[in-house]
Design a protein around this motif. Structure first.
Motif, mmCIF file in Angstrom:
data_model
loop_
_atom_site.group_PDB
_atom_site.id
_atom_site.type_symbol
_atom_site.label_atom_id
_atom_site.label_comp_id
_atom_site.label_asym_id
_atom_site.label_seq_id
_atom_site.Cartn_x
_atom_site.Cartn_y
_atom_site.Cartn_z
ATOM 1 N N LEU A 151 1.475 15.067 20.619
ATOM 2 C CA LEU A 151 2.858 14.788 20.993
ATOM 3 C C LEU A 151 3.497 16.085 21.459
ATOM 4 O O LEU A 151 3.289 17.134 20.861
ATOM 5 C CB LEU A 151 3.631 14.230 19.793
ATOM 6 C CG LEU A 151 2.986 13.043 19.073
ATOM 7 C CD1 LEU A 151 3.763 12.714 17.813
ATOM 8 C CD2 LEU A 151 2.908 11.845 19.998
ATOM 9 N N LYS A 158 8.649 7.197 19.924
ATOM 10 C CA LYS A 158 7.701 7.285 21.030
ATOM 11 C C LYS A 158 6.788 6.063 20.921
ATOM 12 O O LYS A 158 6.546 5.559 19.830
ATOM 13 C CB LYS A 158 6.837 8.543 20.923
ATOM 14 C CG LYS A 158 7.575 9.839 21.147
ATOM 15 C CD LYS A 158 6.595 10.989 21.177
ATOM 16 C CE LYS A 158 7.233 12.349 21.183
ATOM 17 N NZ LYS A 158 8.430 12.529 21.927
ATOM 18 N N THR A 171 2.716 6.882 27.807
ATOM 19 C CA THR A 171 3.528 7.220 26.644
ATOM 20 C C THR A 171 4.992 7.081 27.029
ATOM 21 O O THR A 171 5.426 7.653 28.026
ATOM 22 C CB THR A 171 3.243 8.656 26.152
ATOM 23 O OG1 THR A 171 1.853 8.771 25.822
ATOM 24 C CG2 THR A 171 4.067 8.985 24.923
ATOM 25 N N ARG A 173 8.681 7.973 26.039
ATOM 26 C CA ARG A 173 9.287 9.031 25.237
ATOM 27 C C ARG A 173 10.810 8.914 25.247
ATOM 28 O O ARG A 173 11.417 8.891 26.310
ATOM 29 C CB ARG A 173 8.922 10.396 25.811
ATOM 30 C CG ARG A 173 7.459 10.688 25.863
ATOM 31 C CD ARG A 173 7.195 11.975 26.670
ATOM 32 N NE ARG A 173 5.797 12.303 26.705
ATOM 33 C CZ ARG A 173 4.936 11.829 27.607
ATOM 34 N NH1 ARG A 173 5.351 11.014 28.555
ATOM 35 N NH2 ARG A 173 3.671 12.182 27.560
#
Length: 195
Positions: A151, A158, A171, A173
């Motif tokens: 990360l 997330k 991902t 975010r």
């Protein structure tokens, strides 16, 4: 009946303590902590098929857990009890696990709470009926967690999506802007393909 009421009262008190310690805008961990021993806590009040469990893991144990789902789309909800946005979105994660299971979606949660907070984590998971795989980072809300789990930071929530080959596909975010349920839905449905 009185045992059930007592259990509900204890769970409600634990939830109030967690919420009282949270900051409305907090999305980063309150403090750092070192490694802790792996511990498993579970509750099977609603029977073995409905068990809610949580296990402390390091990065290798987590990677192995993800590998077991190769051939499925995996959504990992990376969250913490100190993150109010995480708590708001977590019920939607649980709903996605039910809604898309027949299309090949597996949901996993990874908490960035300190391992010593496993009772609070488990209480939250139970209140949401999160019967999928639930983990707590062995390194808690520290920079070591961010490094170990790939990360860039611990601004939560997330969401990480793995494709059917077991590769990270996307991902989502919150550090790039507010996340909402529709963002997560679009990403999941795009990777699952036509139903």
């Amino acid at each position: 009946m009185s045992i059930r009421v007592t259990r509900l009262a204890v769970a409600a008190a634990a939830l109030l303590l967690v919420v009282a310690g949270s900051c409305a805008e907090r999305s980063s961990p309150p403090s750092e902590s070192g490694p802790a021993k792996a511990v498993t806590v579970s509750s099977n009040e609603s029977g073995p098929a409905q068990a809610v469990t949580v296990r402390v893991v390091d990065e290798a144990e987590f990677a192995e857990a993800i590998r077991q789902y190769r051939g499925k789309v995996v959504l990992v909800d990376i969250w913490a009890t100190w993150c109010l946005n995480c708590l708001e979105l977590f019920p939607h994660t649980v709903e996605l696990s039910r809604q898309f299971a027949d299309r090949g979606l597996v949901v996993v949660s990874l908490s960035m709470d300190d391992p010593e907070e496993q009772a609070a984590v488990l209480a939250r998971l139970k209140s949401n009926k999160a019967t999928f795989d639930n983990f707590i980072s062995r390194y808690g809300g520290s920079d070591q967690s961010a490094d170990a789990f790939g990360l860039e930071d611990l601004i939560l929530p997330k969401y990480r999506l793995y494709d059917r080959a077991g590769q990270v596909h996307k991902t989502l975010r919150s550090s790039e802007g507010p996340l909402n349920a529709e963002d997560i839905d679009r990403a999941v449905e795009a990777l699952l393909g036509p139903g």
